[in-house]
Design a protein around this motif. Structure first.
Motif, PDB file in Angstrom:
ATOM      1  N   ALA A   1      35.049  42.198  39.394  1.00 44.02           N
ATOM      2  CA  ALA A   1      35.912  41.206  40.044  1.00 44.02           C
ATOM      3  C   ALA A   1      35.207  40.606  41.275  1.00 44.02           C
ATOM      4  O   ALA A   1      35.442  39.447  41.629  1.00 44.02           O
ATOM      5  N   GLU A   2      34.332  41.417  41.901  1.00 44.64           N
ATOM      6  CA  GLU A   2      33.598  40.895  43.069  1.00 44.64           C
ATOM      7  C   GLU A   2      32.746  39.692  42.685  1.00 44.64           C
ATOM      8  O   GLU A   2      32.587  38.755  43.465  1.00 44.64           O
ATOM      9  N   ILE A   3      32.200  39.737  41.467  1.00 43.05           N
ATOM     10  CA  ILE A   3      31.366  38.622  41.005  1.00 43.05           C
ATOM     11  C   ILE A   3      32.217  37.369  40.847  1.00 43.05           C
ATOM     12  O   ILE A   3      31.870  36.292  41.323  1.00 43.05           O
ATOM     13  N   ALA A   4      33.376  37.549  40.210  1.00 39.08           N
ATOM     14  CA  ALA A   4      34.272  36.413  39.997  1.00 39.08           C
ATOM     15  C   ALA A   4      34.823  35.879  41.316  1.00 39.08           C
ATOM     16  O   ALA A   4      35.000  34.672  41.501  1.00 39.08           O
ATOM     17  N   ASN A   5      35.060  36.801  42.274  1.00 36.95           N
ATOM     18  CA  ASN A   5      35.583  36.368  43.569  1.00 36.95           C
ATOM     19  C   ASN A   5      34.536  35.558  44.342  1.00 36.95           C
ATOM     20  O   ASN A   5      34.864  34.637  45.081  1.00 36.95           O
ATOM     21  N   ARG A   6      33.272  35.918  44.183  1.00 39.58           N
ATOM     22  CA  ARG A   6      32.208  35.245  44.924  1.00 39.58           C
ATOM     23  C   ARG A   6      31.925  33.864  44.345  1.00 39.58           C
ATOM     24  O   ARG A   6      31.674  32.897  45.075  1.00 39.58           O
ATOM     25  N   TRP A   7      31.956  33.790  43.007  1.00 42.88           N
ATOM     26  CA  TRP A   7      31.703  32.497  42.351  1.00 42.88           C
ATOM     27  C   TRP A   7      32.848  32.186  41.400  1.00 42.88           C
ATOM     28  O   TRP A   7      32.693  32.275  40.166  1.00 42.88           O
TER      29      TRP A   7
END
Lengths: 137, 94
Positions: free
Chosen positions: B80-86
């Motif tokens: 989810a951190e990846i999706a939150n960043r981009w």
């Protein structure tokens, strides 16, 4: 040369005898007092003259760390063939047997892993093709 | 976040996550069985254990003891951190 007897270490021979006969359904072959312990073997009712499984006392100090490490990683110490894994799983689960691995399709066979309550994990396997070597791998 | 990308940058580790996603809560033995039989992964048990350690360090796999055995679970949280960043949708609507 042929394999006539193989052994597994069990925490308590009487409890193991009850599990392997009453729950799994094997038959007693030998139950002979031997000092404080017993020469205790079981056979499959489907092969009464087949290989015996010796239920051996787990008293040696090397046994506990050896088995603890195997059980932690879910590694079974013996494998028994069944004709219908789903039926055996349902029957044994109904008797309160704990499975660390439910029936799983691994391509050539269905396998499941149960806790024998005596310190070991046991794999049950149902071969999909007619069994020729008794093992999937 | 670098740990997550490093952990995912390996086909065997991605297959491990696929198998845990399909059925969560597996022992090392079960993971090795399905990798060998379904995916023809020829790695040793020790190698798979090391792959699991990398996934666990990245937070993508968690372990829990039940009885005397250790079970592995997929944790999608770090992804989810990846999706939150981009975030994909934000840019699409911009």
């Amino acid at each position: 040369m042929k394999i006539a007897l193989t052994s597994i270490f069990v925490d308590d021979q009487r409890a193991a005898h009850a599990f392997y006969t009453d729950v799994l359904g094997f038959r007693t072959r030998h139950d002979i007092p031997l000092g404080e312990d017993f020469w205790l073997t079981v056979v499959s009712p489907e092969a009464p003259d087949g290989p015996e499984l010796l239920l051996e006392p787990a008293g040696h100090p090397a046994v506990k760390p050896y088995r603890d490490a195997l059980v932690e990683d879910g590694i079974p110490l013996a494998q028994f063939n069944v004709d219908d894994l789903a039926a055996e799983h349902a029957r044994l689960a109904g008797l309160g047997v704990q499975f660390t691995q439910p029936p799983t399709d691994i391509g050539t066979a269905l396998v499941a892993v149960l806790d024998d309550t005596c310190g070991n994990l046991i794999q049950l396997i149902e071969m999909k093709a007619p069994a020729d070597d008794g093992g999937a791998y | 976040m670098a740990d997550i990308f490093r952990a995912l940058d390996d086909e065997t580790r991605r297959l491990i996550l696929d198998e845990l996603f399909a059925r969560d809560g597996q022992t090392l033995f079960e993971i090795c069985s399905v990798l060998t039989m379904r995916h023809e992964v020829a790695s040793s048990r020790q190698a798979i254990s090391q792959h699991l350690a990398v996934l666990e360090a990245a937070g993508l796999v968690t372990t829990e003891r039940r009885g005397r055995s250790k079970f592995h679970y997929f944790n999608p949280g770090p992804l989810a951190e990846i999706a939150n960043r981009w975030p994909a949708s934000e840019r699409a609507s911009a």
